[in-house]
Design a protein around this motif. Structure first.
Motif, short mmCIF file in Angstrom:
data_model
loop_
_atom_site.label_atom_id
_atom_site.label_comp_id
_atom_site.label_asym_id
_atom_site.label_seq_id
_atom_site.Cartn_x
_atom_site.Cartn_y
_atom_site.Cartn_z
N PHE A 231 40.99 41.24 48.09
CA PHE A 231 40.12 40.99 49.05
C PHE A 231 40.84 40.67 50.34
CE2 PHE A 231 37.91 40.18 45.14
CZ PHE A 231 36.73 40.61 45.28
N ARG A 234 42.37 44.12 51.85
CA ARG A 234 41.27 44.91 52.30
C ARG A 234 40.77 44.45 53.39
NH1 ARG A 234 39.63 50.24 52.40
NH2 ARG A 234 37.28 50.36 52.35
N MET A 235 40.28 43.37 53.52
CA MET A 235 39.37 42.69 54.48
C MET A 235 40.08 42.30 55.93
SD MET A 235 36.43 43.11 53.38
CE MET A 235 35.46 43.25 51.54
N LEU A 365 36.54 36.27 41.09
CA LEU A 365 36.46 37.49 41.67
C LEU A 365 34.80 37.30 42.36
CD1 LEU A 365 37.60 39.73 39.28
CD2 LEU A 365 38.71 39.25 41.53
N LEU A 366 33.97 36.43 41.73
CA LEU A 366 32.54 36.32 42.21
C LEU A 366 32.64 35.33 43.64
CD1 LEU A 366 30.43 35.66 38.90
CD2 LEU A 366 30.41 37.63 40.56
N LEU A 368 35.36 35.28 45.57
CA LEU A 368 35.85 35.90 46.65
C LEU A 368 34.73 36.76 47.31
CD1 LEU A 368 39.33 36.50 44.88
CD2 LEU A 368 38.89 35.08 47.14
N ALA A 369 34.13 37.75 46.36
CA ALA A 369 33.13 38.71 46.80
C ALA A 369 32.08 37.88 47.65
CB ALA A 369 32.51 39.39 45.49
N GLY A 370 31.61 36.85 47.10
CA GLY A 370 30.33 36.19 47.75
C GLY A 370 30.85 35.67 49.11
N PHE A 372 33.62 36.71 51.21
CA PHE A 372 33.90 37.75 52.14
C PHE A 372 32.94 38.69 52.40
CE2 PHE A 372 38.28 36.85 50.99
CZ PHE A 372 38.97 36.95 52.10
N LEU A 373 32.02 38.96 51.51
CA LEU A 373 30.81 39.69 51.74
C LEU A 373 29.89 39.11 52.72
CD1 LEU A 373 29.92 41.43 48.65
CD2 LEU A 373 31.08 42.62 50.41
N ARG A 376 33.12 37.74 56.66
CA ARG A 376 34.28 38.44 56.58
C ARG A 376 35.20 37.49 57.51
NH1 ARG A 376 35.46 44.72 57.26
NH2 ARG A 376 33.70 44.82 55.60
#
Length: 504
Positions: A231, A234-235, A365-366, A368-370, A372-373, A376
């Motif tokens: 994450f 990529r971000m 992972l959930l 981190l995804a939450g 950064f989405l 950012r």
């Protein structure tokens, strides 16, 4: 458990701690030199490549050495089959990573990653070819030889990567250092142990059956430690990823380097224990000592990070300060998790360790995804918060597995950690009260003086607080008593030795 096994475990823990002190001492010196010579971006580029390669290694890492250690009746066929499978899996990973080099570079939007991935892809092949005979060092609790094997491998890497950093001044010094470490370890393994493996698949199915849970556990463990890399890289890019990786390594260095060797010694020891009561008692004492030692280290890192980073790395790494302050406490929780997994695996419950690590991974992972989405712009600090929050929320899962398999009640760990937690909080408050706020432009001499002063205040505050609470509580049995008795015994033996030598 036989007294001889207890003694071997205790000596093994000492040998493994000594190894980790030497290994991480060399690693720390190497990191400090490289951090001064290279930029955060260089560390980030290598971390990007290694994130995929390490994941591929763990996807096929069945931990055959653990299966052999746990199997007290392992034969030469088991050793040969384990080596054969490791070699073939290493070859497959190498070929796969070479094929995926361009897609990986495209994922991170860094064309220069292609050749970095190609070069590092040979690492799994070198590791897969390592002499399986060295597993006997741990299986037979011969930690002295394990110590020599690990130290020699580290010395080879150190002697190569530091001169290359001065010469190349780029991430290629890190790449070559990684490859040399893996190749050197393989060559040394054949020099250290006379066993010569051969191709054999006769016990492959048996090993794979036991290790199937360890495979999932390893994947979960990898994502637990490196999931944020995907994450962040990529971000936010290579520079932020390099800063995060250095902060993660330094923040976790003291706690993991104390806990990891103890876990390494405990796993084969617990595999030999026949009494569940002995396991529970031994593990309770081990956790008490770990909490007593690692919590103040994490608290000191949190309090002194504003001085520690510019002192060790320079002002270009100041972005690592808030990350280290969060990740230091994350390291203590991860250490507790890993010790629980070591006990569960050693006692023949790899599925339970896998389950706990899998829950942790999904949760991380959930989060981190939450994060950064949703925004950012939170950058790497969001990844650090996600790691710490996940460790806190998942700890009850690990404690539940331990209670289910060994009968240790979760409230026992609250009781064990109560005094170290309060004393560590006192440490942080006292250091922050004594030391002034760091500012860019502060002289190196001032930074050093306040860091040393803060370290002394931290040590004295913690010792006074922990001893005071222990005496107020009536000096109960536990980690404080064990360490006190051990220190008295050591001092007594040294005094007798000096007295006898003077008489002679």
């Amino acid at each position: 458990m036989p007294h001889s096994t207890q003694t071997k475990i205790a000596k093994g823990a000492i040998w493994m701690i000594l190894f980790r002190l030497i290994e991480r001492g060399l690693g720390l010196i190497s990191t400090l030199i490289l951090a001064r010579l290279l930029m955060p971006e260089d560390f980030g580029v290598v971390a990007m490549a290694m994130s995929f390669i390490a994941m591929a290694e763990l996807l096929s890492a069945f931990n055959f050495d653990t299966a052999i250690i746990q199997n007290q009746s392992a034969t030469h066929d088991h050793y040969n089959s384990a080596w054969t499978c490791s070699l073939l899996l290493g070859l497959c990973i190498t070929l796969l990573m070479i094929a995926l080099a361009v897609p990986i570079a495209t994922f991170y939007r860094r064309p220069e990653l292609t050749w970095v991935v190609v070069a590092l892809a040979f690492g799994p092949l070198f590791t897969g070819a390592q002499n399986i005979g060295v597993v006997a060092f741990l299986k037979e609790l011969n930690f002295r030889r394990e110590f020599k094997f690990q130290v020699f491998r580290k010395l080879i890497s150190f002697s190569v990567v530091v001169p290359l950093a001065f010469l190349l001044r780029s991430y290629w010094a890190l790449v070559v250092g990684i490859l040399v470490s893996k190749l050197g370890g393989t060559l040394i393994s054949y020099l250290m142990h006379p066993y010569r493996p051969r191709l054999d698949f006769s016990k492959a199915r048996e090993l794979l059956f036991f290790s199937r849970w360890l495979l999932i556990n390893n994947v979960a463990g990898f994502l637990k430690e490196r999931g944020a890399d995907f994450f962040v890289g990529r971000m936010t890019g290579a520079t932020s990823l390099g800063t995060y990786n250095i902060a993660y390594e330094l923040a976790n260095l003291p706690t993991t380097e104390i806990g990891a060797p103890i876990n390494r010694a405990l796993l084969p020891g617990f595999a030999r224990m026949s009494s569940q009561v002995a396991v529970s008692d031994a593990y309770s004492n081990a956790v008490g000592i770990l909490a007593l030692v690692t919590l103040p280290i994490a608290a000191s890192i949190h309090a002194l990070a504003p001085y520690l980073v510019p002192l060790m790395l320079g002002n270009k790494w100041l972005g690592a300060v808030p990350l280290m302050q969060l990740l230091a406490f994350n390291g203590v929780l991860v250490l507790l998790h890993s010790s629980i997994c070591a006990v569960l695996i050693g006692r023949g419950f790899p599925a339970r360790a896998m389950y706990a690590n899998l829950v942790y991974t999904v949760m991380l992972l959930l989060l981190l995804a939450g994060i950064f989405l949703h925004d950012r712009s939170v950058g790497v600090i969001g990844a650090a918060y996600a790691a710490l929050l996940t460790s806190l929320l998942s700890t009850p899962i690990y404690l539940h597995q331990l209670h289910r398999c060994l009968g240790l009640h979760p409230l026992l760990f609250v009781k064990i950690a109560a005094r170290p937690v309060v004393a560590s909080a006192c440490l942080i408050l006292m250091v922050q009260w004594i030391t002034p706020s760091y500012y860019v432009g502060m002289s190196f001499a001032s930074i050093l003086i306040w860091f040393v002063a803060g370290s002394i205040v931290a040590l004295c505050t913690y010792l006074v607080a922990i001893l005071l609470m222990w005496h107020v509580a009536g000096r109960p049995a536990g980690a404080e008593q064990i360490l006190r008795q051990r220190m008295i015994k050591e001092w007594s033996q040294r005094f007798k030795l000096r007295t006898s030598s003077n008489q002679v």
